[in-house]
Scaffold this active site. Structure first.
Site, mmCIF file in Angstrom:
data_model
loop_
_atom_site.group_PDB
_atom_site.id
_atom_site.type_symbol
_atom_site.label_atom_id
_atom_site.label_comp_id
_atom_site.label_asym_id
_atom_site.label_seq_id
_atom_site.Cartn_x
_atom_site.Cartn_y
_atom_site.Cartn_z
ATOM 1 N N ASP A 154 0.806 -1.208 0.066
ATOM 2 C CA ASP A 154 -0.052 -0.053 0.033
ATOM 3 C C ASP A 154 0.870 1.362 0.015
ATOM 4 O O ASP A 154 1.967 1.325 0.285
ATOM 5 C CB ASP A 154 -1.010 0.107 1.313
ATOM 6 C CG ASP A 154 -1.700 -1.123 1.363
ATOM 7 O OD1 ASP A 154 -2.323 -1.673 0.385
ATOM 8 O OD2 ASP A 154 -2.355 -1.558 2.441
ATOM 9 N N LYS A 155 0.294 2.452 -0.462
ATOM 10 C CA LYS A 155 1.115 3.650 -0.541
ATOM 11 C C LYS A 155 1.878 3.997 0.775
ATOM 12 O O LYS A 155 2.720 4.361 0.698
ATOM 13 C CB LYS A 155 0.042 4.629 -0.726
ATOM 14 C CG LYS A 155 0.752 6.137 -1.048
ATOM 15 C CD LYS A 155 -0.097 7.243 -1.524
ATOM 16 C CE LYS A 155 0.398 8.492 -1.288
ATOM 17 N NZ LYS A 155 -0.815 9.665 -1.610
#
Length: 339
Positions: A154-155
């Site tokens: 995830d970012k």
């Protein structure tokens, strides 16, 4: 505004949305069918995807069910994300390279870096950086849009990722993910003290039927997921440092699974609401945890067989500075037991 059935299609409004008013002849139709008739530039399947990803609203309410029946006079707004270039462009973005050879590259991804281009993040991603670093060698491996990417983070999750530089390496590493011989261990700071202190969380993960922008444990339509966790140490009175190992790699798996047992990640803006039992007294550590700007999750260890010569490779990366500061604020020290 567009009105069914005989009004012309409205252009995008100044805020990037397409407004639609349901006319009397569309009464009782499915939402996706009614919108497709109103906006012929968008296919019904495209509209179904937009509805599923929260891009259709009625007033302040996001409409997430394409099959809902519409009524005359209802007003909808369709938000169409900007197109993503079919082929990402190389961009000179610094990479923290842990290991590299002619077959693969292992990097330590910082929090805040998106892995591959998508709506809302058309560039400035890890893929753009890899294309600049590796050149034409990487292009197209594993797909044009996600060249070389075997798995993703995830970012706002930091830590180790392996990227393939050849088709053979991509195929071999993907196979290790599929047969679970590639091992990933994450360090996480969570609210509360999980009990038992070690265990396995199992539950199928799919789109949350009440909020399509979230994932959730679902009874039907989800993908099987299994997470093993172990408490490494308390982090003050209100939190714990834990290690998680994945048998599967579902979207938001650790975040969803830990929330399901009542111990969400500190700082998680989507799943991280603190349980009442973890509110605790006001303190410097708790204040730091309450204001932590991302999910406190770090991919700390990665082990796999080299796709060319079958050597066992293992890489570890310590907690990044923000998570180490959080641990010190909560626990008074940054000691991390073996995991």
């Amino acid at each position: 505004m567009t009105q069914l059935p005989d009004a012309p299609v409205s252009p995008l409004s100044s805020d990037g949305t397409i407004p639609v008013i349901i006319g009397p002849d569309a009464a009782g139709q499915r939402l996706d069918r009614a919108l497709a008739a109103a906006v012929p530039d968008l296919s019904r399947s495209r509209l179904q995807a937009l509805i599923a990803t929260g891009c259709v609203r009625e007033g302040e309410r996001t409409v997430e069910d394409a099959s809902v029946k519409v009524k005359p006079g209802q007003r909808f707004e369709i938000r169409v994300p900007p197109p993503v270039p079919a082929e990402p462009e190389p961009q000179a973005i610094g990479l923290d390279i842990v290991y590299e050879d002619s077959h693969l590259i292992v990097i330590d991804k910082p929090a805040g870096l998106v892995v591959h281009p998508a709506a809302g993040n058309p560039d400035g991603t890890l893929v753009n950086a890899l294309l600049a670093h590796c050149g034409a060698q990487l292009s197209g491996i594993g797909g044009v849009a996600r060249p070389g990417i075997v798995h993703r983070l995830d970012k706002e999750t930091s830590g180790l990722m392996v990227v393939a530089k050849t088709d053979a390496a991509h195929k071999a590493l993907s196979a290790q993910f599929a047969d679970r011989t590639l091992s990933r261990t994450y360090l996480a700071l969570v609210w509360g003290r999980p009990s038992p202190s070690a265990g396995t969380i199992e539950g199928a993960i799919g789109r949350d039927p009440r909020n399509r922008q979230r994932m959730a444990l679902v009874k039907a339509g989800g993908k099987p997921a299994r997470t093993h966790y172990r408490v490494l140490r308390p982090a003050g009175a209100e939190a714990s440092l834990i290690a998680c190992k994945l048998d599967t790699g579902r979207t938001h798996q650790i975040r969803v699974h830990l929330t399901s047992i009542g111990h969400p990640l500190i700082g998680d803006p989507v799943y991280g609401r603190r349980p009442r039992s973890a509110i605790g007294p006001k303190s410097a550590g708790n204040d730091t945890a309450r204001s932590f700007p991302r999910q406190a999750l770090h991919a700390a260890k990665l082990r796999f067989r080299h796709p060319a010569d079958q050597r066992e490779l293992e890489f570890t990366r310590p907690l990044p500075g923000d998570m180490r500061h959080l641990l010190v604020s909560l626990a008074g020290e940054d000691r991390i037991p073996e995991y």
